[in-house]
Scaffold this active site. Structure first.
Site, PDB file in Angstrom:
ATOM      1  CE  LYS A  32      -2.222   1.717   3.695  1.00  0.00           C
ATOM      2  NZ  LYS A  32      -2.055   3.204   3.653  1.00  0.00           N
TER       3      LYS A  32
ATOM      4  CG  ASP B 209      -4.757   4.514   1.235  1.00  0.00           C
ATOM      5  OD1 ASP B 209      -5.917   4.885   0.964  1.00  0.00           O
ATOM      6  OD2 ASP B 209      -4.305   4.457   2.395  1.00  0.00           O
TER       7      ASP B 209
ATOM      8  CE  LYS C 107      -7.752   6.889   3.397  1.00  0.00           C
ATOM      9  NZ  LYS C 107      -6.285   6.706   3.295  1.00  0.00           N
TER      10      LYS C 107
ATOM     11  CG  ASP D  89     -11.852  17.550  -6.803  1.00  0.00           C
ATOM     12  OD1 ASP D  89     -12.728  18.350  -7.206  1.00  0.00           O
ATOM     13  OD2 ASP D  89     -10.695  17.905  -6.523  1.00  0.00           O
TER      14      ASP D  89
ATOM     15  CB  THR E  90      -9.870   2.086  11.102  1.00  0.00           C
ATOM     16  OG1 THR E  90      -8.650   2.492  10.487  1.00  0.00           O
ATOM     17  CG2 THR E  90     -10.555   1.047  10.231  1.00  0.00           C
TER      18      THR E  90
ATOM     19  NE  ARG F  45      -2.082  -1.424  15.495  1.00  0.00           N
ATOM     20  CZ  ARG F  45      -2.245  -0.736  14.377  1.00  0.00           C
ATOM     21  NH1 ARG F  45      -2.475  -1.373  13.247  1.00  0.00           N
ATOM     22  NH2 ARG F  45      -2.178   0.576  14.372  1.00  0.00           N
TER      23      ARG F  45
ATOM     24  N   GLY G 172       0.641  -2.199   8.961  1.00  0.00           N
ATOM     25  CA  GLY G 172       1.767  -1.284   8.784  1.00  0.00           C
ATOM     26  C   GLY G 172       2.742  -1.355   9.928  1.00  0.00           C
ATOM     27  NE  ARG G 173       0.768   2.907  13.126  1.00  0.00           N
ATOM     28  CZ  ARG G 173      -0.134   3.818  13.493  1.00  0.00           C
ATOM     29  NH1 ARG G 173       0.188   4.748  14.376  1.00  0.00           N
ATOM     30  NH2 ARG G 173      -1.354   3.797  13.002  1.00  0.00           N
TER      31      ARG G 173
END
Length: 228
Positions: free
Chosen positions: A32, A59, A61, A64, A118, A178, A207-208
């Site tokens: 991503k 990603d 988003k 417009d 989220t 997680r 991610g983290r």
């Protein structure tokens, strides 16, 4: 269920090094690329990841007026990325305009709509939309489904209900995962792998828990094993 790894490290070099470290582990891994990485590193960075053999979820988003969103969607399609997203709150006209524009591409990217971020808790969300998250997420999902999108971005907690009001092939991609009970950080509606499986999630975004680990490759291998 597929693993989508968020490349949110501070530098292009760190993100590329992570991608190189995990390349070849599994065909079940997507990457991503979000605002920070894309604004800083651009299309060349995306191409470098594609050259490593990864499928890419861009990603950004999009949100417009419909024609501007469709213009952007077409440029994204020309890049050859595999999936991107728009905001569901842009509305049905924007959705249809984007999908109509992409019709001419023999192999177009998957298009997802963002329902509720989220990072929202229930109270904050209701202040904005005056409806509970689950109800509004379902409404956004039905609108997306009816206007030809491939799926939505939601939390794992909305996934099953969204499948029920669309169908099992309608994609749910869930951030805030997680895998093994790690700290939630700034995410409010988080879930682990086992919950995501039961919720019929198609893509989990992590991610983290990966890029902050001492051994990211080991964590990725452990996640892939759990997904089987």
């Amino acid at each position: 269920m597929k693993l989508c790894i968020a490349l949110d490290l501070p530098t292009k070099e760190e993100n590329l090094n992570l991608a190189k470290e995990i390349s070849g582990i599994s065909d079940n891994i997507w990457l991503k690329v979000g605002f920070r990485s894309y604004i800083r590193d651009g299309q060349e960075f995306v191409q470098a990841l594609q050259n490593l053999g990864f499928k890419i979820f861009l990603d950004l988003k999009l949100y417009d007026i419909p024609n501007t969103m469709a213009d952007a969607a077409e440029e994204i399609a020309k890049m050859g990325v595999d999936m991107f997203n728009i905001h569901a709150s842009a509305g049905k006209v924007a959705m249809k305009t984007v999908m109509d524009r992409l019709d001419k591409y023999e192999k177009r990217p998957l298009v997802l709509a963002v329902t509720a971020l989220t990072s929202f808790d229930e109270a904050t969300f209701e202040e904005i939309y005056e409806k509970p998250i689950a109800q509004k997420a379902e409404e956004f999902a039905k609108m997306s489904y009816e206007n030809g999108l491939d799926g939505v971005v939601c939390s794992a907690f909305e996934s099953i209900d969204i499948k029920n009001v669309t169908n099992d092939d309608f994609i749910t991609l869930t951030p805030g995962i997680r895998p093994f009970g790690e700290d939630a950080g700034d995410q409010k509606r988080v879930a682990d792998i086992e919950f995501a499986k039961k919720a019929k999630v198609d893509f989990i975004v992590v991610g983290r828990p990966i890029y902050k680990a001492k051994n990211p490759k080991e964590v990725v291998e452990k996640i892939i094993k759990e997904l089987k």
